[in-house]
Design a protein around this motif. Structure first.
Motif, PDB file in Angstrom:
ATOM      1  N   ASP A 111     -43.306  31.981  72.053  1.00 39.92           N
ATOM      2  CA  ASP A 111     -42.858  30.842  72.837  1.00 39.92           C
ATOM      3  C   ASP A 111     -41.541  30.318  72.291  1.00 39.92           C
ATOM      4  O   ASP A 111     -40.933  30.922  71.394  1.00 39.92           O
ATOM      5  N   CYS A 112     -41.082  29.174  72.799  1.00 40.15           N
ATOM      6  CA  CYS A 112     -39.728  28.709  72.463  1.00 40.15           C
ATOM      7  C   CYS A 112     -39.568  28.397  70.984  1.00 40.15           C
ATOM      8  O   CYS A 112     -38.595  28.809  70.346  1.00 40.15           O
ATOM      9  N   SER A 143     -41.756  22.561  68.911  1.00 40.23           N
ATOM     10  CA  SER A 143     -40.446  21.989  69.229  1.00 40.23           C
ATOM     11  C   SER A 143     -40.437  20.486  68.979  1.00 40.23           C
ATOM     12  O   SER A 143     -39.429  19.932  68.513  1.00 40.23           O
ATOM     13  N   THR A 167     -46.847  17.858  76.770  1.00 32.53           N
ATOM     14  CA  THR A 167     -45.744  18.211  77.650  1.00 32.53           C
ATOM     15  C   THR A 167     -45.731  17.393  78.928  1.00 32.53           C
ATOM     16  O   THR A 167     -45.183  17.813  79.934  1.00 32.53           O
ATOM     17  N   HIS A 195     -39.429  21.584  74.489  1.00 32.37           N
ATOM     18  CA  HIS A 195     -38.708  22.858  74.593  1.00 32.37           C
ATOM     19  C   HIS A 195     -37.536  22.857  73.629  1.00 32.37           C
ATOM     20  O   HIS A 195     -36.944  21.810  73.349  1.00 32.37           O
ATOM     21  N   SER A 238     -33.185  30.564  74.912  1.00 33.58           N
ATOM     22  CA  SER A 238     -34.511  30.068  74.565  1.00 33.58           C
ATOM     23  C   SER A 238     -35.546  30.977  75.190  1.00 33.58           C
ATOM     24  O   SER A 238     -35.258  31.723  76.131  1.00 33.58           O
ATOM     25  N   ARG A 285     -38.706  31.324  77.511  1.00 42.89           N
ATOM     26  CA  ARG A 285     -39.197  30.507  78.621  1.00 42.89           C
ATOM     27  C   ARG A 285     -40.227  31.255  79.452  1.00 42.89           C
ATOM     28  O   ARG A 285     -40.247  32.487  79.485  1.00 42.89           O
ATOM     29  N   TYR A 329     -32.164  21.517  82.556  1.00 40.74           N
ATOM     30  CA  TYR A 329     -31.859  21.445  81.128  1.00 40.74           C
ATOM     31  C   TYR A 329     -30.671  20.554  80.827  1.00 40.74           C
ATOM     32  O   TYR A 329     -30.515  20.107  79.693  1.00 40.74           O
TER      33      TYR A 329
END
Length: 592
Positions: A454-455, A486, A531, A538, A555, A557, A582
């Motif tokens: 994941d990120c 994150s 989230t 993120h 990143s 995603r 973003y």
């Protein structure tokens, strides 16, 4: 079994990235299946991916023919916060160091970073959550969106995507959200739940679709007599033109008989073929021509790919048009992101304390001529078409190569929670020191997550595993270790905060290549209460300014299924339109 925290095999890593630097032809995917051309694909299509390397060093850059550093080093403190020391040699600015941070930017040979579209295959083997309609999201290809008819006319059932035709002469369209596709080789397996009566029914594979009234399509037309006809058409401003005469490809059609349609677009050259599912795919094209349109503005160079279903006048309805597989074997974006500059990002063994010492000077001088992998090179080695590299010292685990985000769940979406060591398929023994650490710091590898992260796992892979910033499993937020999520990387990570804002994007005036950028992207389908909005969810790494002036980051995603610097799902830029995901959700910039 816990994996040692030793470094990857340097020879294997350096040889792989050196190949990228030289622009040599390398494996395009971590598996033979992913790298193999589709059956019947033309030579041009099968070999097109050779130019898709994610990073290339400019071998003509004069940097390669000079001394490094070019003379004695001088320093000056730059105004502003955080405190930055600029180091210069005879050729200009050589390096920048930030007080409190370990990352250093240096001048090096010019590089270009780019990305091209990955292949995808959608078998529609997902069950959407209650209340959701349509076809959901394809695996790595964006979301399906539908046009015409009610939402209930489009649904998933038993491993197929269905369009219910309830009226005649009403087109039904389902298109993938990626509208930037240029050249493409795609195929779909289709059928109907009834043999038509009263009038023909058709299913088409649409491509280069600007919208439902402007696109090309390769159309299977089934008549009430059971004849299967195949046409190549163009719809321009809602007016349909046959580009090539209809070809009869079958007879005796019965309900649920499966057919394949394949299209290939290379510039204005359009090709199409169709065949029964129980037959071998032909090696020739039933339609092959160039768009005869003289006006270049009326030739479709880019657009979405999808399907179109139609019950012609007189056809008995309702009936169902079904799609069982949708495959893009090869595709190219006509305007892929390209970032070119001479900035390299390296990591000091300890945070810079602001003092220009002989030891720091020696390190900067040594780095001045160093072309070993840096943060941007490692980040590139997990993007599409990066070659796989294994490490004998880590039980032969793959440590570099194209990565996904996570396996798909039953709904066809992707879950978070996969770290760098999950990518390698290894359990990991994190340091267990510190009063806030859990007694057992071994994190087992998650089942079925090989070659996914994941990120925050991606950021830990680059800056932690490869570049040596210490990591913790979940606690001990001391500002020196790199946390797992994150949210905690943003609040408690190593280094210094360069910019921060609440409820809006911060200033980008102090942004530098290699900075970690954090977002409140509010992903509602993650299943994670952290989230829901108002919380950092993120993270990416800032890569640089692209050919259109976009401040582009990389990143990992969900929608693109893995690390990306491209725009599938949302644009990977920090300075886009105010409503861009973003751009509006950036909250923190941190320099590790």
């Amino acid at each position: 079994m816990s994996a040692p925290t030793s470094s990857p095999n340097r020879r294997s890593v350096l040889s792989a990235i050196a190949g990228l630097a030289a622009g040599s032809t390398l494996p395009l995917a971590p598996s033979a299946a992913a790298a193999a051309p589709a059956a019947g694909a033309t030579t041009a299509t099968a070999t097109a991916a050779a130019g898709r390397l994610p990073m290339v060093i400019d071998s003509t850059d004069p940097w390669h023919f000079g001394d490094h550093p070019a003379g004695a080093l001088t320093t000056r403190a730059l105004p502003g916060t955080p405190a930055v020391l600029e180091v210069s040699d005879g050729d200009g600015v050589l390096a920048t160091l930030t007080t409190g941070a370990r990352t250093v930017t240096l001048r090096g040979p010019k590089r270009s970073f780019t990305e091209q579209k990955k292949p995808l295959s959608d078998a529609f083997d997902r069950t959407l959550p209650a209340g959701q309609t349509g076809w959901g999201s394809s695996p790595g290809g964006g979301r399906w969106y539908t046009v015409n008819g009610s939402d209930a006319d489009y649904f998933l059932e038993n491993g197929r995507a269905t369009v219910r035709l309830t009226t005649t002469n009403a087109s039904r369209h389902a298109l993938l959200s990626d509208k930037a596709v240029g050249d493409v080789n795609a195929a779909a397996r289709v059928s109907f739940d009834k043999a038509p009566t009263g009038g023909p029914v058709s299913l088409a594979l649409s491509f280069a679709a600007q919208d439902v009234n402007n696109h090309y399509r390769a159309r299977l037309n089934v008549t009430p007599a059971g004849e299967v006809q195949f046409l190549l058409e163009k719809e321009l401003a809602d007016v349909t033109t046959a580009l090539s005469p209809a070809v009869t490809v079958g007879s005796g059609f019965v309900a649920f008989q499966h057919w394949w349609v394949r299209v290939e677009k290379t510039g204005d050259l359009l090709r199409a073929r169709a065949w029964r599912h129980d037959a071998t795919e032909p090696t020739t094209w039933q339609h092959s021509l160039r768009d005869p349109e003289a006006d270049p503005d009326k030739v479709f160079t880019t657009g979405a790919v999808g399907v179109r279903a139609l019950a012609s006048s007189g056809a008995a309805v309702p009936l169902e048009a079904r799609v069982y597989d949708f495959v893009i074997d090869a595709a190219q974006w006509t305007d892929p992101p390209v970032v070119s500059h001479d900035t390299w990002v390296r990591v000091l063994p300890e945070p810079f304390d602001g003092a220009w010492t002989s030891a720091v000077e020696q390190r900067i001088s040594a780095w001045a001529g160093d072309t070993s992998p840096d943060a941007l090179a490692y980040a590139s080695m997990y993007r599409p078409f990066a070659p796989a590299v294994t490490d004998p010292s880590l039980q032969g685990a793959q440590v570099l190569g194209e990565s996904g985000y996570s396996p798909r769940n039953a709904a066809g979406t992707r879950d978070i929670g996969f770290d760098f060591h999950d990518y390698m398929g290894l359990s990991w023994d994190f340091p267990a020191s510190g009063e806030h650490m859990e007694p057992d710091a071994v994190d087992p590898a998650k089942a079925d997550n090989l070659h996914n992260m994941d990120c925050s796992g991606f950021v830990r892979m680059v800056y932690g595993h490869h570049l040596g910033i210490p990591m913790v499993r979940s606690r001990n937020f001391d500002g020196l270790n790199l946390p797992r999520t994150s949210k905690n990387q943003s609040a408690h990570g190593p280094g210094v905060v360069v910019a921060r804002a609440t409820g809006q994007a911060p200033s980008l005036g102090a942004l530098r290549v290699g900075d970690a950028v954090f977002f409140d992207a509010s992903v509602p389908d993650s299943g994670d209460p952290e989230t829901d909005g108002g919380v950092i969810d993120h993270v990416g790494i800032y890569v640089g300014r692209d050919q259109h002036g976009g401040l582009r980051f990389v990143s990992s995603r969900r929608t693109p299924d893995g690390p990306t610097m491209a725009d599938l799902g949302a644009k990977s830029i920090l300075n886009g339109p105010a409503d861009a995901l973003y751009t509006k959700s950036l909250r923190v910039v941190r320099r590790f």
